[in-house]
Design a protein around this motif. Sequence first.
Motif, PDB file in Angstrom:
ATOM      1  N   THR A 199       9.014  14.753   3.099  1.00  0.00           N
ATOM      2  CA  THR A 199       7.897  13.832   2.907  1.00  0.00           C
ATOM      3  C   THR A 199       7.808  13.395   1.450  1.00  0.00           C
ATOM      4  N   ALA A 200       7.237  12.207   1.268  1.00  0.00           N
ATOM      5  CA  ALA A 200       6.995  11.664  -0.066  1.00  0.00           C
ATOM      6  C   ALA A 200       5.615  11.024  -0.047  1.00  0.00           C
ATOM      7  N   THR A 201       4.666  11.671  -0.676  1.00  0.00           N
ATOM      8  CA  THR A 201       3.289  11.196  -0.604  1.00  0.00           C
ATOM      9  C   THR A 201       2.756  10.621  -1.912  1.00  0.00           C
ATOM     10  N   HIS A 202       3.232  11.143  -3.030  1.00  0.00           N
ATOM     11  CA  HIS A 202       2.744  10.661  -4.319  1.00  0.00           C
ATOM     12  C   HIS A 202       3.659  11.185  -5.426  1.00  0.00           C
ATOM     13  N   ARG A 203       3.608  10.541  -6.594  1.00  0.00           N
ATOM     14  CA  ARG A 203       4.341  11.049  -7.741  1.00  0.00           C
ATOM     15  C   ARG A 203       3.800  12.448  -8.079  1.00  0.00           C
ATOM     16  N   SER A 214      12.150  -0.182   8.477  1.00  0.00           N
ATOM     17  CA  SER A 214      10.817  -0.760   8.649  1.00  0.00           C
ATOM     18  C   SER A 214      10.217  -0.265   9.954  1.00  0.00           C
ATOM     19  N   GLN A 215       8.904  -0.335  10.064  1.00  0.00           N
ATOM     20  CA  GLN A 215       8.252   0.081  11.301  1.00  0.00           C
ATOM     21  C   GLN A 215       8.745  -0.753  12.486  1.00  0.00           C
ATOM     22  N   ARG A 216       8.978  -2.023  12.252  1.00  0.00           N
ATOM     23  CA  ARG A 216       9.462  -2.875  13.339  1.00  0.00           C
ATOM     24  C   ARG A 216      10.804  -2.362  13.870  1.00  0.00           C
ATOM     25  N   ASN A 217      11.702  -1.994  12.967  1.00  0.00           N
ATOM     26  CA  ASN A 217      13.029  -1.532  13.394  1.00  0.00           C
ATOM     27  C   ASN A 217      12.996  -0.134  13.996  1.00  0.00           C
ATOM     28  N   THR A 218      12.151   0.738  13.452  1.00  0.00           N
ATOM     29  CA  THR A 218      12.130   2.111  13.956  1.00  0.00           C
ATOM     30  C   THR A 218      11.298   2.232  15.226  1.00  0.00           C
ATOM     31  N   PHE A 219      10.217   1.467  15.341  1.00  0.00           N
ATOM     32  CA  PHE A 219       9.392   1.542  16.555  1.00  0.00           C
ATOM     33  C   PHE A 219      10.118   0.962  17.762  1.00  0.00           C
ATOM     34  N   THR A 220      10.956  -0.051  17.533  1.00  0.00           N
ATOM     35  CA  THR A 220      11.687  -0.667  18.646  1.00  0.00           C
ATOM     36  C   THR A 220      12.973   0.070  18.988  1.00  0.00           C
ATOM     37  N   GLY A 221      13.347   1.045  18.170  1.00  0.00           N
ATOM     38  CA  GLY A 221      14.571   1.778  18.425  1.00  0.00           C
ATOM     39  C   GLY A 221      15.818   1.093  17.908  1.00  0.00           C
ATOM     40  N   LEU A 222      15.648  -0.030  17.194  1.00  0.00           N
ATOM     41  CA  LEU A 222      16.819  -0.659  16.588  1.00  0.00           C
ATOM     42  C   LEU A 222      17.487   0.300  15.616  1.00  0.00           C
ATOM     43  N   LEU A 223      16.665   1.082  14.909  1.00  0.00           N
ATOM     44  CA  LEU A 223      17.175   2.124  14.016  1.00  0.00           C
ATOM     45  C   LEU A 223      16.523   3.438  14.421  1.00  0.00           C
ATOM     46  N   HIS A 244       0.824  -1.209   0.000  1.00  0.00           N
ATOM     47  CA  HIS A 244       0.000   0.000   0.000  1.00  0.00           C
ATOM     48  C   HIS A 244       0.859   1.260   0.000  1.00  0.00           C
ATOM     49  N   GLY A 245       2.153   1.101  -0.278  1.00  0.00           N
ATOM     50  CA  GLY A 245       3.063   2.230  -0.417  1.00  0.00           C
ATOM     51  C   GLY A 245       3.398   2.435  -1.883  1.00  0.00           C
ATOM     52  N   GLY A 246       4.597   1.958  -2.288  1.00  0.00           N
ATOM     53  CA  GLY A 246       5.002   2.111  -3.679  1.00  0.00           C
ATOM     54  C   GLY A 246       4.058   1.452  -4.663  1.00  0.00           C
ATOM     55  N   ASN A 247       3.450   0.335  -4.285  1.00  0.00           N
ATOM     56  CA  ASN A 247       2.497  -0.328  -5.173  1.00  0.00           C
ATOM     57  C   ASN A 247       1.257   0.532  -5.400  1.00  0.00           C
ATOM     58  N   ARG A 248       1.009   1.431  -4.474  1.00  0.00           N
ATOM     59  CA  ARG A 248      -0.124   2.371  -4.600  1.00  0.00           C
ATOM     60  C   ARG A 248       0.295   3.630  -5.351  1.00  0.00           C
ATOM     61  N   THR A 249       1.438   4.193  -4.981  1.00  0.00           N
ATOM     62  CA  THR A 249       1.824   5.507  -5.507  1.00  0.00           C
ATOM     63  C   THR A 249       2.628   5.437  -6.794  1.00  0.00           C
ATOM     64  N   GLY A 250       3.278   4.298  -7.045  1.00  0.00           N
ATOM     65  CA  GLY A 250       4.093   4.174  -8.249  1.00  0.00           C
ATOM     66  C   GLY A 250       5.478   4.744  -8.115  1.00  0.00           C
ATOM     67  N   ARG A 251       5.902   5.074  -6.874  1.00  0.00           N
ATOM     68  CA  ARG A 251       7.247   5.593  -6.664  1.00  0.00           C
ATOM     69  C   ARG A 251       7.867   4.879  -5.467  1.00  0.00           C
ATOM     70  N   MET A 252       9.111   4.489  -5.605  1.00  0.00           N
ATOM     71  CA  MET A 252       9.795   3.705  -4.595  1.00  0.00           C
ATOM     72  C   MET A 252       9.802   4.425  -3.252  1.00  0.00           C
ATOM     73  N   PHE A 253       9.467   3.688  -2.182  1.00  0.00           N
ATOM     74  CA  PHE A 253       9.488   4.202  -0.804  1.00  0.00           C
ATOM     75  C   PHE A 253       8.557   5.400  -0.615  1.00  0.00           C
ATOM     76  N   THR A 254       7.495   5.479  -1.365  1.00  0.00           N
ATOM     77  CA  THR A 254       6.605   6.635  -1.274  1.00  0.00           C
ATOM     78  C   THR A 254       5.217   6.198  -0.812  1.00  0.00           C
ATOM     79  N   GLY A 255       4.758   6.818   0.288  1.00  0.00           N
ATOM     80  CA  GLY A 255       3.413   6.539   0.764  1.00  0.00           C
ATOM     81  C   GLY A 255       3.313   5.531   1.878  1.00  0.00           C
ATOM     82  N   ASP A 256       4.443   5.208   2.532  1.00  0.00           N
ATOM     83  CA  ASP A 256       4.392   4.283   3.661  1.00  0.00           C
ATOM     84  C   ASP A 256       5.350   4.763   4.748  1.00  0.00           C
ATOM     85  N   ALA A 257       5.292   4.107   5.908  1.00  0.00           N
ATOM     86  CA  ALA A 257       6.080   4.562   7.057  1.00  0.00           C
ATOM     87  C   ALA A 257       7.584   4.448   6.813  1.00  0.00           C
ATOM     88  N   SER A 258       8.006   3.404   6.107  1.00  0.00           N
ATOM     89  CA  SER A 258       9.439   3.266   5.814  1.00  0.00           C
ATOM     90  C   SER A 258       9.933   4.422   4.961  1.00  0.00           C
TER      91      SER A 258
END
Length: 267
Positions: free
Chosen positions: A123-127, A232-241, A91-105
């Motif tokens: 921010t990157a929301t859409h092409r 990823s949300q898992r890595n950023t929410f846990t503070g790993l990154l 629901h990120g790049g597959n939705r917006t058509g641009r790499m890493f655009t439209g998702d938390a990562s």
Amino acid sequence: MEASGASGRPPGRAEDSDFPARTAPRCGGLAELDAQVARCRACPRLVAWREHIGAHPRAAFRGWEYWARPVPGFGPPDAALAVVGLAPAAHGGNRTGRMFTGDASGDFLFAALHAVGLASQPTATHRGDGLELYGVRVTAPVHCAPPENKPTPAERRTCRPWLAAEVALLGPGLRAVVALGAFAWHALLPVLGEAGWPLPRPRPAFGHGVELPLPAAGGRQELYVLGSYHPSQRNTFTGLLTPAMFEDLLTRAAVLAGLKTCGRDAG
């Protein structure tokens, strides 16, 4: 009659399993490569999944017309730094058509690139949202959104010629690459080896902050490969990154690539 490539074979149909291998080496520039990537239908499981997601959007994105095709790389054709992820988000790049655009990562990635002076906005929301990258190209080893974010080894192999061609077309100006996560690290190194950079044996294990200098060879300059935890949300929410960790690593990569930054350690 369709023109043949350097191999003497026509490029074939987008549905053929060897479409990337036969088409990518024939592309004369990144614009042509990106257009061909977006046509690809070589992996039936990925085609079915990306189109299924496009037909069944999340409630938050109801009304969006999903891209639902392979997502090309994004960034200038003379980029000195490449950032390589895993694959587009459903629901990120597959939705917006641009790499890493439209998702938390993507939110995390582009905020960090902007913080160190490598993106025009955080921010990157859409092409067409006005985002520009400065000396950086963002791409992935797999260009279609995979179920559960897990492409198969066969899908990774099928898609690899696109990444190989992208590296080749970036040319001798490419000075550094950041691999986001172990998947990107292990997908990227064979591509760089095949492009002519000598790889050490044994190959170094992935880790955040790992730096691998590859000596100049075959008309190419020395290349630095850096490992980073995936945003990823898992890595950023846990503070790993954390943002500070990521900005420091991107600043280091930009310095190695010869790019001007405003990062804390840029000097």
